[in-house]
Design a protein around this motif. Structure first.
Motif, PDB file in Angstrom:
ATOM      1  N   THR A  40       8.743  19.915  45.161  1.00 34.83           N
ATOM      2  CA  THR A  40       8.704  18.887  43.996  1.00 34.83           C
ATOM      3  C   THR A  40       7.492  18.908  43.391  1.00 34.83           C
ATOM      4  O   THR A  40       7.373  18.519  42.093  1.00 34.83           O
ATOM      5  N   GLY A  41       6.677  19.513  43.910  1.00 38.09           N
ATOM      6  CA  GLY A  41       5.350  19.563  43.136  1.00 38.09           C
ATOM      7  C   GLY A  41       4.263  18.118  43.248  1.00 38.09           C
ATOM      8  O   GLY A  41       3.263  18.149  42.753  1.00 38.09           O
ATOM      9  N   VAL A  42       5.042  17.213  44.215  1.00 41.39           N
ATOM     10  CA  VAL A  42       4.444  15.760  44.160  1.00 41.39           C
ATOM     11  C   VAL A  42       4.069  15.877  45.943  1.00 41.39           C
ATOM     12  O   VAL A  42       5.080  15.713  46.515  1.00 41.39           O
ATOM     13  N   LYS A  43       2.915  15.717  46.183  1.00 46.75           N
ATOM     14  CA  LYS A  43       2.516  15.577  47.527  1.00 46.75           C
ATOM     15  C   LYS A  43       3.375  14.237  48.341  1.00 46.75           C
ATOM     16  O   LYS A  43       3.212  13.176  47.529  1.00 46.75           O
ATOM     17  N   SER A  44       3.843  14.332  49.371  1.00 45.31           N
ATOM     18  CA  SER A  44       4.593  13.318  49.961  1.00 45.31           C
ATOM     19  C   SER A  44       5.933  12.887  49.411  1.00 45.31           C
ATOM     20  O   SER A  44       6.687  11.991  49.606  1.00 45.31           O
ATOM     21  N   VAL A  45       6.297  13.699  48.370  1.00 45.96           N
ATOM     22  CA  VAL A  45       7.874  13.371  47.917  1.00 45.96           C
ATOM     23  C   VAL A  45       8.652  14.853  48.181  1.00 45.96           C
ATOM     24  O   VAL A  45       8.053  15.790  47.755  1.00 45.96           O
ATOM     25  N   PHE A  46       9.721  14.756  48.951  1.00 48.95           N
ATOM     26  CA  PHE A  46      10.394  16.006  49.419  1.00 48.95           C
ATOM     27  C   PHE A  46      11.963  15.746  49.142  1.00 48.95           C
ATOM     28  O   PHE A  46      12.416  14.575  49.298  1.00 48.95           O
ATOM     29  N   PHE A  47      12.569  16.637  48.975  1.00 48.21           N
ATOM     30  CA  PHE A  47      14.045  16.840  48.892  1.00 48.21           C
ATOM     31  C   PHE A  47      14.447  17.531  49.744  1.00 48.21           C
ATOM     32  O   PHE A  47      14.097  18.774  50.118  1.00 48.21           O
ATOM     33  N   ARG A  48      15.139  16.938  50.745  1.00 43.16           N
ATOM     34  CA  ARG A  48      15.741  17.623  52.027  1.00 43.16           C
ATOM     35  C   ARG A  48      16.935  17.581  52.132  1.00 43.16           C
ATOM     36  O   ARG A  48      17.673  16.757  51.853  1.00 43.16           O
ATOM     37  N   MET A  49      17.520  18.569  52.728  1.00 38.14           N
ATOM     38  CA  MET A  49      19.039  18.947  53.142  1.00 38.14           C
ATOM     39  C   MET A  49      18.887  18.910  54.876  1.00 38.14           C
ATOM     40  O   MET A  49      17.980  19.679  55.320  1.00 38.14           O
ATOM     41  N   ASP A  50      19.854  18.361  55.257  1.00 42.46           N
ATOM     42  CA  ASP A  50      20.152  18.516  56.749  1.00 42.46           C
ATOM     43  C   ASP A  50      21.443  18.763  57.026  1.00 42.46           C
ATOM     44  O   ASP A  50      22.497  18.213  56.471  1.00 42.46           O
ATOM     45  N   ALA A  51      21.897  19.378  58.257  1.00 42.51           N
ATOM     46  CA  ALA A  51      23.313  19.590  58.681  1.00 42.51           C
ATOM     47  C   ALA A  51      23.102  19.696  60.038  1.00 42.51           C
ATOM     48  O   ALA A  51      22.255  20.296  60.743  1.00 42.51           O
ATOM     49  N   ASP A  52      24.158  19.286  60.824  1.00 50.27           N
ATOM     50  CA  ASP A  52      24.067  19.339  62.474  1.00 50.27           C
ATOM     51  C   ASP A  52      25.553  19.221  62.771  1.00 50.27           C
ATOM     52  O   ASP A  52      26.458  19.521  62.229  1.00 50.27           O
ATOM     53  N   LYS A  53      25.795  18.944  64.011  1.00 50.50           N
ATOM     54  CA  LYS A  53      27.067  19.099  64.704  1.00 50.50           C
ATOM     55  C   LYS A  53      27.960  17.749  64.312  1.00 50.50           C
ATOM     56  O   LYS A  53      29.305  17.908  64.403  1.00 50.50           O
ATOM     57  N   LYS A  54      27.424  16.729  63.544  1.00 50.46           N
ATOM     58  CA  LYS A  54      28.145  15.714  63.201  1.00 50.46           C
ATOM     59  C   LYS A  54      28.182  15.341  61.697  1.00 50.46           C
ATOM     60  O   LYS A  54      29.186  14.674  61.454  1.00 50.46           O
ATOM     61  N   LYS A  55      27.279  15.770  61.270  1.00 51.82           N
ATOM     62  CA  LYS A  55      27.137  15.448  59.607  1.00 51.82           C
ATOM     63  C   LYS A  55      26.261  16.308  58.873  1.00 51.82           C
ATOM     64  O   LYS A  55      25.539  17.137  59.424  1.00 51.82           O
ATOM     65  N   CYS A  56      26.110  16.255  57.528  1.00 50.06           N
ATOM     66  CA  CYS A  56      25.304  16.617  56.766  1.00 50.06           C
ATOM     67  C   CYS A  56      24.734  15.798  55.730  1.00 50.06           C
ATOM     68  O   CYS A  56      25.341  14.789  55.684  1.00 50.06           O
ATOM     69  N   GLY A  57      23.630  16.137  55.043  1.00 49.36           N
ATOM     70  CA  GLY A  57      23.143  14.916  54.129  1.00 49.36           C
ATOM     71  C   GLY A  57      22.119  15.628  53.255  1.00 49.36           C
ATOM     72  O   GLY A  57      21.485  16.802  53.658  1.00 49.36           O
ATOM     73  N   VAL A  58      21.647  15.060  52.221  1.00 46.63           N
ATOM     74  CA  VAL A  58      20.852  15.356  51.266  1.00 46.63           C
ATOM     75  C   VAL A  58      20.115  14.109  51.030  1.00 46.63           C
ATOM     76  O   VAL A  58      20.476  12.964  50.947  1.00 46.63           O
ATOM     77  N   GLY A  59      18.687  14.314  50.746  1.00 50.01           N
ATOM     78  CA  GLY A  59      17.908  13.104  50.279  1.00 50.01           C
ATOM     79  C   GLY A  59      16.691  13.292  49.717  1.00 50.01           C
ATOM     80  O   GLY A  59      16.257  14.301  49.752  1.00 50.01           O
TER      81      GLY A  59
END
Length: 154
Positions: A40-59
């Motif tokens: 993002t270019g901004v310290k402490s602001v992140f765009f993250r994706m995740d996936a596991d055995k039960k769900k996926c998400g972005v935030g």
């Protein structure tokens, strides 16, 4: 059940494949971008994706160590909530001061899809189709609003 090594290998393969799927897409600024590790270019602001055995998400994850500053950044996102949701074309969940898996206080704006398993090949296309448009739309939102957060984090 997978061994730890197999689990790590499958996770890496999943994210490598997603990176390949996203490779043709440039950022809204026309730059090549590593979508799986979005800067993002901004310290402490992140765009993250995740996936596991039960769900996926972005935030959007806010990780500033000072809870007051983290709240200030969160409130700035709230000021742009209607614009964010219009770009995303959906409403996301908003959490101020929650704990992550390492028991750190974070805030997040996110969406998840339940009932998918990143380790099942038949679910992977659904996960990629969930993550891809949302990351592209986050990038569009960020192009228009990043400077506000750069100024705020100084």
């Amino acid at each position: 059940m997978f061994s730890r090594e197999e689990h790590s290998r499958l996770r890496a393969a999943f994210w490598t494949q997603f990176g390949q799927l996203m490779k043709p897409f440039k950022s809204e600024e026309g730059k090549r971008i590593n979508w799986t590790n979005y800067k993002t270019g901004v310290k402490s602001v992140f765009f993250r994706m995740d996936a596991d055995k039960k769900k996926c998400g972005v935030g959007i994850y806010l990780t500033h160590k000072d809870p007051d500053i983290q709240q200030l950044i969160f409130e700035q996102f709230e000021e742009m909530k209607s614009y964010l949701h219009s770009v995303l074309e959906e409403e996301w969940e908003w959490e101020l001061h929650t704990k992550n898996e390492m028991r750190q206080t974070i805030s997040r704006i996110y969406i998840e899809k339940e009932g998918v398993n990143m380790f099942k090949p038949e679910d992977q296309a659904d996960i990629y189709e969930f993550l891809k448009p949302r990351m592209l739309k986050l990038d569009e939102f960020w192009r228009d609003t990043k400077e506000i957060f750069v100024d705020l984090s100084k």
